[in-house]
Write a protein that holds these residues in place. Structure first.
Motif, short mmCIF file in Angstrom:
data_model
loop_
_atom_site.label_atom_id
_atom_site.label_comp_id
_atom_site.label_asym_id
_atom_site.label_seq_id
_atom_site.Cartn_x
_atom_site.Cartn_y
_atom_site.Cartn_z
N HIS A 258 0.86 -1.19 0.00
CA HIS A 258 0.00 0.00 0.00
C HIS A 258 0.89 1.23 0.00
N LEU A 259 0.46 2.24 -0.80
CA LEU A 259 1.18 3.51 -0.88
C LEU A 259 0.32 4.60 -0.23
N TYR A 260 0.99 5.49 0.51
CA TYR A 260 0.31 6.61 1.19
C TYR A 260 1.08 7.88 0.88
N LEU A 261 0.37 8.91 0.37
CA LEU A 261 0.97 10.21 0.10
C LEU A 261 0.38 11.20 1.11
N SER A 262 1.26 11.89 1.84
CA SER A 262 0.81 12.83 2.87
C SER A 262 1.66 14.08 2.84
N ARG A 263 1.03 15.19 3.32
CA ARG A 263 1.74 16.46 3.50
C ARG A 263 1.58 16.85 4.97
N GLY A 264 2.68 16.84 5.70
CA GLY A 264 2.59 17.02 7.14
C GLY A 264 1.79 15.89 7.74
N ASN A 265 0.75 16.20 8.50
CA ASN A 265 -0.12 15.18 9.08
C ASN A 265 -1.38 14.97 8.25
N GLN A 266 -1.43 15.59 7.07
CA GLN A 266 -2.58 15.46 6.21
C GLN A 266 -2.33 14.39 5.16
N LEU A 267 -3.19 13.37 5.13
CA LEU A 267 -3.08 12.30 4.14
C LEU A 267 -3.75 12.78 2.85
N LEU A 268 -2.93 12.87 1.76
CA LEU A 268 -3.43 13.40 0.50
C LEU A 268 -4.08 12.33 -0.37
N CYS A 291 6.07 9.99 0.80
CA CYS A 291 5.52 8.84 0.08
C CYS A 291 5.90 7.60 0.87
N ARG A 292 4.89 6.82 1.34
CA ARG A 292 5.13 5.72 2.27
C ARG A 292 4.60 4.43 1.66
N LEU A 293 5.48 3.40 1.65
CA LEU A 293 5.13 2.07 1.16
C LEU A 293 5.17 1.10 2.32
N GLU A 294 4.05 0.38 2.50
CA GLU A 294 3.96 -0.60 3.58
C GLU A 294 3.65 -1.96 2.96
N MET A 295 4.54 -2.93 3.26
CA MET A 295 4.37 -4.31 2.79
C MET A 295 4.56 -5.23 3.99
#
Length: 767
Positions: A258-268, A291-295
């Motif tokens: 899963h990929l997560y894109l965020s700016r500060g504490n706001q998940l975009l 840009c965060r990848l979790e596997m």
């Protein structure tokens, strides 16, 4: 190649990493959780300790996430709380005790996803002194006593130990801070008992020796999260940003990711293999993107920071003048201090006021003028250019209220010659207000009132009562003519002086039975409280308050007991007590008493005179009794013999004792009427003998040649003392007064002319 990408996508879609959730409505990821012990890990007893659990969560959307926090101590749950905010969880340990010592962890759970923090150990040191109590102080051998040992203020599980003369005799394990023990003593004497306790905490364990070493090698996966932002440099407000979050070197053997894109504490945004996002650049937004990848348990991330240049600064709204009064003219100016001139022309930047119905007219770019309202009003400046809108901070215009005509008054009382306070006060007017005290038109002093409940007080003193009307005050809170108050109108209290005590009637005329008026008068301002005193009495005789400068105290029906020293005191609102001179009052006898005493004196004198007259008459009456008792002595100077004849009435001698002189019969005896004698004898009651007078006739010589005639009368009275029985005691009588009357004017007596009847009965001479 297409088949390989399809397989890789299928594999990645089957994996869910911890801390992630696939939900079209809720997108979030738990990035971290940390436990903090405040103020420190090692503390002493009674320290207030707080466990802070801080979680970092990135989420998409405005809907709040429900977070469940759990605090563990030594793997045991001690606190649980559910929260819908992003604030840190606080678990307080008020007045920490040794029983709070242990290892603590914090866990967060969001919709089934949970992360636990690392363990932190809290160590608390210090125990309270135990207290021992015995139910009896004196017992007999074998008698049982109850000993109670208490650990004040402690919590947890305890071991209590009881000692006799430093020897442990009993121990007990309890879950409270108090333990009881039944003790027996078999020997006589003095036994000293004390106790102690321990608190059971997770014991320290012994560390074993090290085992053999085994080597393990861990390889990094050839997969990365890649973050790309366009443009990368010279980004201005209003520019369009393009952000891409992708997975590089994805393998078909990998599980779902899963990929997560965020700016500060706001998940975009969120995706599986690639996430794209576009937005308008704003200077106020955070410039850090992730840009965060979790596997599964593997996490890869990439971060970048961009800098956005302001197109124009946030506008500021100012007012001129800085202070404005109701309905006065004012100007509001809206302006941005800086702008990106390379991107923005000043004509493109516009300013407006919010709300639009402010009734202020635009006089130029960002300039608005008009009259101030009668009440407070909020204004906001809105600057706009190229789709960027910025609002200034709200400016609250508070029109000041012109100060009203002040009122001047005296605080308390104005006493002549003493300091008193004058108050200047306006009913309305915005602060600060400058109050100035004037005497005539000369300024004396100025006071600035800055607080709502502050007062403008001036301390003055006057020497004449008419000076009070010369004071005025003015109030000023703007650069215009200040209104003046009226002249001060207040009553001036003149202190009391010249106390005088007046007495009516006059002091010499004060008599018993009169009404006494003590009039106390002073100079000064009424009302006056008068008190009358009599020396010797602490309490006043009379107290009254009068609206005049004098009054009186009336004493009814004076008596001798009212004599004394009197004075009066007076006091008015000046609180100075004055005393009159002391007056000595002597109450004299009443007039009727004086008249009565004078009458008694006159009566006594009259009685005395009457008595004297009666006594004198009584003595004259006794002299007539010489007819009853006579004493006769020879009148011849050559004869030593005296002849005394005692006669009584109705005797023969008395009747015969007459002589004829020139043919007339003359008695030689004094005769007292019998009744007069009887009255005298009956009225005289005395133990003293009666005194009588007898006329003694001395015979003249027969020979005229031998004894010449003498003119005048020779009379010798003899005072005879009568015996108590009425008969004269001629032998015992001592003193005698003789009276002889010789009348030379009588015709010449010769031997031939003297005729004596019964001459043979002449009385016997008296010795």
């Amino acid at each position: 190649m297409g088949l390989l990408l399809l397989l890789t996508s299928m594999l990645l879609s089957s994996y869910y990493l911890p801390g992630s959730e696939v939900n079209a409505q809720r997108l979030f990821t738990i990035r971290d959780i940390t436990l903090y012990i405040e103020p420190r890990n090692d503390v002493t007893r009674d320290t207030n300790v707080t466990l802070r659990c801080k979680a970092t969560v990135s989420s998409f959307g405005l809907e709040a996430l429900s977070r469940e926090y759990t605090i563990y101590k030594d793997s045991n749950t001690v606190y649980t709380k559910t929260s819908s905010t992003s604030e840190d969880l606080l678990y307080p340990l008020s007045e920490a005790r040794v029983s709070n010592t242990g290892k603590y962890t914090c866990k967060i759970n969001i919709e089934g996803k949970q992360i636990t923090s690392g363990a932190k150990k809290l160590t608390v040191t210090g125990l309270s002194k135990p207290v021992l109590h015995l139910n009896k102080g004196v017992v007999t051998e074998g008698e049982e006593i109850t000993a109670t040992c208490t650990a004040p203020g402690e919590t947890g599980s305890f071991y209590f130990y009881f000692y006799e003369n430093s020897t442990e005799i009993l121990d007990k394990q309890v879950n409270s801070n108090q333990a009881e023990a039944k003790l027996h003593f078999s020997s006589a004497g003095i036994h000293r008992i004390h106790c102690a306790y321990t608190v059971l905490i997770t014991p320290d364990f012994s560390k074993s020796e090290e085992s053999n070493t085994v080597t393990v090698s861990v390889k990094e996966l050839p997969i990365n999260a890649v973050l790309e932002i366009f443009p990368q440099t010279k980004i201005y407000e209003g520019d369009q940003l393009f952000i891409s979050c992708t997975v590089r070197n994805a393998l078909h053997t990998l599980k779902s990711s899963h990929l997560y894109l965020s700016r500060g504490n706001q998940l975009l945004s969120r995706g599986d293999t690639k996430v794209n996002h576009s937005s308008v650049a704003l200077a106020k937004d955070p410039g850090e993107f992730e840009c965060r990848l979790e596997m599964g348990d593997v996490v890869k991330f990439d971060t970048k920071t961009i800098s956005v240049t302001e197109l124009f600064a946030v506008p500021t709204l100012t007012m001129s003048p800085a202070e404005v009064f109701q309905k006065e003219y004012m100007t509001l100016t809206c302006k941005s201090e800086s702008s990106a001139s390379e991107r923005l022309n000043m004509e493109e930047l516009t300013y407006t006021l919010d709300p639009p119905g402010s009734l202020l007219i635009s006089k130029g770019t960002g300039i608005f003028s008009g009259s101030a309202f009668l009440y407070d009003f909020n204004y906001t400046c809105v600057a706009q250019a190229k789709g960027i809108v910025k609002n200034s901070e709200t400016l609250t215009v508070r029109p000041k209220v012109p100060v009203s005509t002040p009122k001047i008054s005296v605080v308390g009382r104005a006493v002549l010659g003493q300091h008193f306070k004058i108050l200047c006060q306006s009913d309305i007017g915005s602060l600060p207000i400058n109050y100035t005290l004037l005497k005539g038109f000369d300024q004396l002093s100025t006071t600035i009132v800055k607080q709502p409940f502050q007062q403008a007080l001036f301390t003055i003193s006057i020497n004449k009562p008419d000076e009070i009307s010369k004071f005025m005050c003015e109030a000023k809170n703007r650069n215009k003519e200040a209104p003046l108050s009226k002249r001060l109108n207040a009553t001036v209290i003149v202190p009391l002086t010249h106390p005088i005590l007046t007495v009516i009637p006059d002091l010499p005329e004060i008599s018993e039975g009169d009404d006494l008026f003590l009039i106390c008068g002073v100079k000064g301002s009424p009302p006056v409280t008068f008190k009358w005193y009599r020396v010797g009495n602490e309490q006043p005789l009379y107290t009254t308050t009068s609206n005049k400068n004098n009054t009186y105290y009336r004493v009814h029906s004076l008596s001798k007991e009212h004599s004394g020293v009197y004075y009066c005191e007076a006091v008015n609102h000046a609180n100075n007590v004055v005393s009159s001179d002391r007056v000595t009052i002597e109450v004299r006898l009443a007039l009727w008493k004086k008249v009565l005493i004078g009458g008694f004196c006159v009566l006594a004198v009259s009685v005395l005179v009457v008595v004297c007259v009666l006594c004198f008459r009584s003595k004259r009456g006794k002299s007539t009794e010489a007819a009853a008792e006579l004493s006769v002595k020879p009148a011849s100077p050559k004869s030593d013999d005296s002849l005394t004849v005692n006669l009584t009435h109705d005797t023969e001698v008395y009747n015969a004792a007459t002589v004829r002189v020139g043919g007339a019969a003359v008695s030689v005896w004094s005769e007292r009427p019998p009744e007069e004698a009887n009255d005298e004898e009956s009225s005289m009651v005395s133990n003293e003998p009666d005194v009588e007078y007898t006329e003694v006739v001395h015979p003249r010589p027969v020979d005229p040649a031998r004894v010449p005639l003498r003119k005048g009368t020779d009379t010798v009275y003899s005072e005879l003392q009568n015996s108590p029985h009425g008969a004269a005691d001629h032998h015992d009588y001592q003193g005698s007064v003789e009276y002889a009357e010789l009348n030379s004017e009588q015709p010449e007596i010769n031997s031939c002319g003297l005729e004596v009847n019964n001459h043979q009965d002449l009385p016997v001479p008296v010795d």
